[in-house]
Design a protein around this motif. Sequence first.
Motif, PDB file in Angstrom:
ATOM      1  N   ARG A  54      21.525  20.460  -3.728  1.00 48.81           N
ATOM      2  CA  ARG A  54      20.295  21.130  -3.468  1.00 48.81           C
ATOM      3  C   ARG A  54      19.215  21.276  -4.614  1.00 48.81           C
ATOM      4  N   GLY A  55      19.963  21.028  -5.818  1.00 48.93           N
ATOM      5  CA  GLY A  55      19.043  21.432  -7.177  1.00 48.93           C
ATOM      6  C   GLY A  55      18.082  20.430  -7.375  1.00 48.93           C
ATOM      7  N   GLY A  56      17.949  19.406  -6.756  1.00 51.50           N
ATOM      8  CA  GLY A  56      16.933  18.623  -7.118  1.00 51.50           C
ATOM      9  C   GLY A  56      17.429  17.041  -7.081  1.00 51.50           C
ATOM     10  N   VAL A 207      28.691  21.831 -12.097  1.00 51.97           N
ATOM     11  CA  VAL A 207      27.552  22.722 -12.087  1.00 51.97           C
ATOM     12  C   VAL A 207      27.115  22.439 -10.727  1.00 51.97           C
ATOM     13  N   ASN A 208      26.699  23.375  -9.820  1.00 58.68           N
ATOM     14  CA  ASN A 208      26.281  23.037  -8.440  1.00 58.68           C
ATOM     15  C   ASN A 208      25.126  24.298  -8.279  1.00 58.68           C
ATOM     16  N   ASN A 209      24.011  23.736  -7.705  1.00 54.01           N
ATOM     17  CA  ASN A 209      22.767  24.665  -7.312  1.00 54.01           C
ATOM     18  C   ASN A 209      23.488  25.657  -6.244  1.00 54.01           C
ATOM     19  N   VAL A 210      22.881  26.928  -6.164  1.00 52.78           N
ATOM     20  CA  VAL A 210      23.150  28.084  -5.558  1.00 52.78           C
ATOM     21  C   VAL A 210      23.350  27.742  -3.834  1.00 52.78           C
ATOM     22  N   GLU A 211      22.201  26.888  -3.220  1.00 52.37           N
ATOM     23  CA  GLU A 211      22.301  26.310  -2.144  1.00 52.37           C
ATOM     24  C   GLU A 211      23.533  25.466  -1.660  1.00 52.37           C
ATOM     25  N   SER A 212      23.533  24.413  -2.608  1.00 55.04           N
ATOM     26  CA  SER A 212      24.854  23.647  -2.322  1.00 55.04           C
ATOM     27  C   SER A 212      26.048  24.341  -2.105  1.00 55.04           C
ATOM     28  N   ILE A 213      26.303  25.279  -3.124  1.00 57.17           N
ATOM     29  CA  ILE A 213      27.535  26.244  -3.113  1.00 57.17           C
ATOM     30  C   ILE A 213      27.595  27.065  -1.756  1.00 57.17           C
TER      31      ILE A 213
HETATM   32  C1  LIG Z   1      14.323  20.024 -16.380  1.00 51.90           C
HETATM   33  C2  LIG Z   1      15.369  20.025 -15.309  1.00 51.90           C
HETATM   34  C3  LIG Z   1      15.402  21.497 -14.677  1.00 51.90           C
HETATM   35  C4  LIG Z   1      16.267  21.807 -13.615  1.00 51.90           C
HETATM   36  N1  LIG Z   1      16.253  22.771 -13.026  1.00 51.90           N
HETATM   37  C5  LIG Z   1      17.041  23.195 -12.021  1.00 51.90           C
HETATM   38  C6  LIG Z   1      17.395  24.436 -11.355  1.00 51.90           C
HETATM   39  O1  LIG Z   1      16.564  25.315 -11.848  1.00 51.90           O
HETATM   40  N2  LIG Z   1      18.300  24.628 -10.491  1.00 51.90           N
HETATM   41  C7  LIG Z   1      19.291  23.678 -10.065  1.00 51.90           C
HETATM   42  O2  LIG Z   1      19.963  24.003  -9.461  1.00 51.90           O
HETATM   43  N3  LIG Z   1      19.106  22.482 -10.645  1.00 51.90           N
HETATM   44  C8  LIG Z   1      18.477  22.125 -11.561  1.00 51.90           C
HETATM   45  N4  LIG Z   1      18.305  20.994 -12.430  1.00 51.90           N
HETATM   46  C9  LIG Z   1      19.224  20.009 -11.742  1.00 51.90           C
HETATM   47  C10 LIG Z   1      20.615  20.340 -12.607  1.00 51.90           C
HETATM   48  O3  LIG Z   1      20.463  19.300 -13.682  1.00 51.90           O
HETATM   49  C11 LIG Z   1      21.715  19.755 -11.631  1.00 51.90           C
HETATM   50  O4  LIG Z   1      21.384  18.463 -11.337  1.00 51.90           O
HETATM   51  C12 LIG Z   1      22.071  20.391 -10.481  1.00 51.90           C
HETATM   52  O5  LIG Z   1      22.000  21.787 -10.849  1.00 51.90           O
HETATM   53  C13 LIG Z   1      23.360  20.250  -9.818  1.00 51.90           C
HETATM   54  O6  LIG Z   1      23.755  20.874  -8.757  1.00 51.90           O
HETATM   55  P1  LIG Z   1      23.483  20.089  -7.262  1.00 51.90           P
HETATM   56  O7  LIG Z   1      24.293  18.857  -7.424  1.00 51.90           O
HETATM   57  O8  LIG Z   1      24.227  21.402  -6.500  1.00 51.90           O
HETATM   58  O9  LIG Z   1      21.933  20.102  -6.983  1.00 51.90           O
HETATM   59  C14 LIG Z   1      17.277  20.680 -13.029  1.00 51.90           C
HETATM   60  C15 LIG Z   1      17.155  19.576 -13.905  1.00 51.90           C
HETATM   61  C16 LIG Z   1      16.133  19.256 -14.957  1.00 51.90           C
HETATM   62  C17 LIG Z   1      16.471  17.748 -15.514  1.00 51.90           C
END
Ligand SMILES: Cc1cc2nc3c(=O)[nH]c(=O)nc-3n(C[C@H](O)[C@H](O)[C@H](O)COP(=O)(O)O)c2cc1C
Lengths: 457, 169
Positions: A54-56, A207-213
């Motif tokens: 959910r991080g993007g 590394v995972n986003n808050v919402e994913s976890i």
């Molecule tokens: C410039 C940039 C900023 C990012 N900012 C965030 C962020 O604030 N929070 C986040 O979870 N992921 C962010 N990401 C994505 C992370 O690199 C990463 O993919 C993510 O944390 C993985 O977690 P997820 O698989 O649970 O989404 C960003 C990526 C880039 C390239």
Amino acid sequence: MAQKILLKDIDVPGIETFDVFRKQGGYSAVEKVLKTMSPEDVVEEVKKSGLRGRGGAGFPTGMKWSFLAKPEGVPRYLVCNADESEPGTFKDRYLMTKLPHVLIEGMIVASYALGANTSYIYVRGEMMPQIRILEKAIAEAKAAGFLGENILGSGYDLEIYVQPGGGAYICGEETALLESLEGKRGNPRIKPPFPAIAGLYGCPTVVNNVESIAATSWIVLNGGDEYAKIGIGRSTGTKLISASGNINKPGVYEIELGLPVEEFIYSDEYCGGIANGKRLKAVVAGGSSVPILPANLILRTVNGEPRLMSYESLADGGFASGTMLGSGGFIVMDEDACIVRNTWNFSRFYHHESCGQCSPCREGTGWMEKILHRIEYGHGKMSDIDLLWDVQRKIEGNTICPLGDAAAWPVASAIRHFRDEFEWHVNEPKAAMEGNYGLAHYADPLPVPAAPSELVK
Amino acid sequence: MLAVKEIKFSEEMLKQVDEIIKRYPEGKEKSALLPVLHLAQAEFGWCSTEVMDQVASVLNIKPIEVYEVATFYTMFHVKPVGKYVLEVCRTGPCCLVGAEKIIKYLEDKLEIKEGETSADGLFTVKGVECLAACGTGPVLQIGPEYTFYEHLTTDSVDQLLEDLKGRKQ
Ligand SMILES: Cc1cc2nc3c(=O)[nH]c(=O)nc-3n(C[C@H](O)[C@H](O)[C@H](O)COP(=O)(O)O)c2cc1C
Ligand code: SF4
């Protein structure tokens, strides 16, 4: 009513405290995994759920977990990405403020699945109040025996620590985040190696986003298959959407993926329509980094189908006519919004936040900011629009980390869909300084596509 | 401007530093750098060279390792600032709901430009990037607690400045 998973208990008074959260059934996911499941079982359920990051980036969480290297005698880490700095995104802050234990419970489940005994939550430094809230929640969970040594007599040990950032968007990029957590400047690392092999302190890391976890607790309690039933196609489950801009009801909404965009914008359950009786001009659907779309393209795909809030539907048409779900930062602009000004504003953001390691990003973002400033303030030339296009093309794909792409896409899409608004700024600088271009044709119905049989001819 | 304070970590602060260091594996004390810089800035108001040198010495790292980090992250003030630093979001979503007007209002009222400090040394106005509060904009925050002030209007800004002026410490 749509199904609520993460925000189910948000209105329960005192839900931020351990006791109330526990009474609502909180931490039963921890009991279940520690007593009845192996770490592999947990990974399997998360895989089945189809949960996507959910991080993007939307990478499947279960798959990411299964890639984690497990060399003998080397610690593994889970790092929660709570850097949340993507303009338009404020869901993680909301969740951590109101429901800190939802995150802590998910952290324990995920750490167990990965075999991590120390986990970190990296929170952007500006969120000092949320850091205090999380620290309190961790202390409460520890006092109740859900953290520390030999949790619930299972033999599993876990400590969770909260780490503050220092104000740098780039630290949301996962390898920059790890550098920052090691006490260094947030310069993204060249991949490979990926964090799953060499992450924090050179050890295997997820590394995972808050919402994913946070979503993993519900998944292990109810089963991955149940989660996968929610949503649409490969966009399973629910998603937190941060809604902002010119709408009647800005805020964080938990939606079932697959909700029509039109319903999200106009229904009283969500955004409640455009504020002050104005008309919709444009939407940035997934945080500042994703392509901006005019009203007609955000509501319908070029094939005339209603656009849905899902990874696939928002991306329908590729960058020619689609966008991305991204982090779910849904920024709505009404007819008074100036696309040139907004694009300049975002370019300034990326220029400010570039870490400076790669020339195309460091120099290119500066150029884009300058050119856009020139056009916005009435000194632009027609050739500037082409120059801008050229500069963004030279950044995209030529950098260490995706910030370069993230800076290029908003500019590319603004020119692609709103070129006449840019030209108006160049041709009518005085009018552009005093007024704005308005809605123009951006909400006009798209031409109905030719029927397939005609295309064959 | 700021009261002259001796730049030295108190016993209490050193205890906190020890607690922070425990979060990391042995040999990885440098991870404590950001939390300790926050601690130092909260105590001393800004990160002067003396402050950064102290941070280096308590963490047993080279001063340059602190300088390069403190200058990378926007939250650390490496130049003197007013007693209250008003960090106002200037990014897109907040601008859609009037952030630029708020910044202009603050500049006019305090007779400074963004980035400057008012003549009485009380207020610095700093435009910052997205604070993850786009749904409640315009917003500003004030350290070291980083309290949020949301849905800003010119009236609420007036009120806030009055309240801050009235504060004792
Ligand atoms: C410039 C940039 C900023 C990012 N900012 C965030 C962020 O604030 N929070 C986040 O979870 N992921 C962010 N990401 C994505 C992370 O690199 C990463 O993919 C993510 O944390 C993985 O977690 P997820 O698989 O649970 O989404 C960003 C990526 C880039 C390239
Ligand atoms: S793309 Fe930009 S932010 Fe990313 S590493 Fe290169 S210079 Fe840094």
